[in-house]
Design a protein around this motif. Structure first.
Motif, short mmCIF file in Angstrom:
data_model
loop_
_atom_site.label_atom_id
_atom_site.label_comp_id
_atom_site.label_asym_id
_atom_site.label_seq_id
_atom_site.Cartn_x
_atom_site.Cartn_y
_atom_site.Cartn_z
N CYS A 56 0.85 -1.19 0.00
CA CYS A 56 0.00 0.00 0.00
C CYS A 56 0.88 1.24 0.00
O CYS A 56 1.70 1.44 0.90
CB CYS A 56 -0.93 0.00 1.22
N LEU A 57 0.73 2.06 -1.02
CA LEU A 57 1.50 3.30 -1.16
C LEU A 57 0.55 4.40 -1.58
O LEU A 57 -0.08 4.31 -2.63
CB LEU A 57 2.61 3.14 -2.20
N ALA A 67 5.38 10.18 -4.76
CA ALA A 67 4.91 8.79 -4.70
C ALA A 67 5.62 7.95 -5.76
O ALA A 67 5.97 6.78 -5.51
CB ALA A 67 3.40 8.73 -4.90
N ALA A 68 5.84 8.53 -6.94
CA ALA A 68 6.52 7.80 -8.01
C ALA A 68 7.96 7.46 -7.62
O ALA A 68 8.45 6.36 -7.92
CB ALA A 68 6.51 8.63 -9.30
N VAL A 69 8.64 8.38 -6.94
CA VAL A 69 10.01 8.12 -6.49
C VAL A 69 10.02 7.01 -5.43
O VAL A 69 10.87 6.10 -5.47
CB VAL A 69 10.66 9.41 -5.94
N TRP A 74 11.06 0.89 -4.44
CA TRP A 74 10.53 -0.46 -4.20
C TRP A 74 10.65 -1.33 -5.45
O TRP A 74 11.01 -2.50 -5.37
CB TRP A 74 9.07 -0.36 -3.76
N LEU A 75 10.39 -0.75 -6.62
CA LEU A 75 10.47 -1.50 -7.88
C LEU A 75 11.89 -2.00 -8.15
O LEU A 75 12.07 -3.09 -8.69
CB LEU A 75 10.00 -0.63 -9.05
N LYS A 95 4.20 4.33 -14.81
CA LYS A 95 5.06 4.79 -15.90
C LYS A 95 6.12 5.75 -15.37
O LYS A 95 7.30 5.67 -15.76
CB LYS A 95 4.22 5.47 -16.99
N ASN A 96 5.72 6.65 -14.47
CA ASN A 96 6.69 7.57 -13.88
C ASN A 96 7.70 6.83 -13.00
O ASN A 96 8.90 7.09 -13.05
CB ASN A 96 5.97 8.63 -13.05
#
Length: 354
Positions: A56-57, A67-69, A74-75, A95-96
């Motif tokens: 959950c983010l 949030a993308a950073v 995590w990715l 995508k970001n």
């Protein structure tokens, strides 16, 4: 073939069928041996997710770069093979994040509405109906986006067939029992079904309506039933599942789906699976499923009189019920059941990655 690591994600309110569709997609691909994880925001944290790996983010919107950073970090650890995004916000966020993470991972958009413009950044598309595919094509043309470089497939939402095959009886009960299973919101058309019961009663037909579901319109619908003096004809069951759902489909003769706005009404597919004939509206979403007079009947969208006429046809011609219900069940077996959709999803993902 290689076992895939798949992210299933949705952002924005997914409290309708979208959340269940995501879980179904997760389950279908897990049945093929793939690893999966759900990724979603705070707005969906109270929805059913037990027994599913999850992350959950929170994200404040389409352009939340913080949030993308965070997601990118995590990715870089998780290293997914593919992302299936069930909303436009999820497409933007991933995508970001993938750009910031500097990893290679396609984002596949699975659209559950006809408002598709926010998903055009995706690397590929799963269209749950042909019309959704047309919506994507039109939106892409307006944005001068070349879809020939983005893989696409038409893959329906899935349903689970009951353990035993339906009996397909030509006998109608007395009273004739109609059933509607849906969220109780105005665009689903439950108020039309109640009005249809009133007209059928006035015409001398003995009918009963079972309403399974909850929603913001429930109090209004209960008042409508009282105003029309239909307390003996209409029964509210609330949300049902398990044995109660089995009893619902065993009890009803005809399933009603008078939706006025939908993308793919799962209530139709469900009724097919349980061997019940369907009378629905002719909304464009319904036209993707029902072939008039072959696997169901369609009434003009929002037209109570036409809805009554189609119900009357079934009541007066019970022999047609068996024929049409069998055709719907065959569609459920051939097109919509779990294992068929799982195969299609699995094959499409491998084609994208290869």
């Amino acid at each position: 073939m290689k076992k895939l690591k798949i992210i299933h994600t949705v952002y924005g309110d997914a409290s309708g069928g979208r959340w269940q569709a995501m879980l179904n997609t997760f389950d279908a691909l897990a049945s093929k041996g793939h690893e999966g994880v759900l990724v979603y925001g705070e707005e969906n944290k109270n929805l059913k997710s037990e027994n599913y790996p999850k992350f959950c983010l929170n994200s404040s919107g389409f352009y939340d770069l913080l949030a993308a950073v965070k997601l990118a970090l995590w990715l870089r650890t998780y290293r997914p093979d593919v992302v299936i995004a069930h909303s436009g916000r999820a497409v933007y966020l991933f995508k970001n994040a993938i750009f910031f993470a500097r990893i290679k991972c396609p984002v596949i958009a699975m659209n559950h509405s006809h408002n598709v413009k926010r998903t055009l950044r995706a690397d590929g598309f799963i269209h749950i109906t042909p019309y959704v595919g047309q919506c994507v094509a039109v939106a892409a043309k307006k944005k001068s986006i070349d879809l020939t470089k983005k893989p696409q497939a038409i893959i329906s939402n899935l349903i689970h067939l009951p353990e035993s095959q339906p009996s397909f009886s030509e006998m109608l009960s007395e009273p004739v029992v109609l059933g509607i299973m849906t969220r109780l919101v105005e665009y689903k058309g439950t108020h039309l079904a109640i009005s249809a019961v009133q007209q059928l009663k006035q015409q001398g037909y003995k009918v009963k309506l079972l309403i399974a579901g909850e929603g913001e319109q429930k109090a209004t619908l209960i008042q409508q039933v009282k105003d029309l003096n239909l307390e003996n004809e209409v029964k509210f069951l609330g949300w049902i599942g398990g044995e109660d759902k089995r009893k619902f489909y065993n009890d009803i003769n005809i399933a009603l789906v008078p939706t006025m706005n939908d993308t793919q009404p799962l209530a139709i597919l469900d009724a097919f699976a349980w061997g019940k004939p369907v009378v629905a509206s002719d909304h464009i979403s319904v036209q993707q499923i029902i072939r008039q007079g072959e696997n169901g009947l369609m009434a003009k969208c929002g037209d109570i009189t036409d809805l009554v006429d189609n119900l009357t046809f079934f009541i007066e011609h019970p022999e047609q019920i068996c024929k049409i219900a069998r055709s719907g069940y065959q569609d459920a077996e051939n097109e919509y059941q779990f294992c068929r959709v799982a195969d299609k999803l699995n094959n499409f993902l491998y084609s994208v990655l290869n």
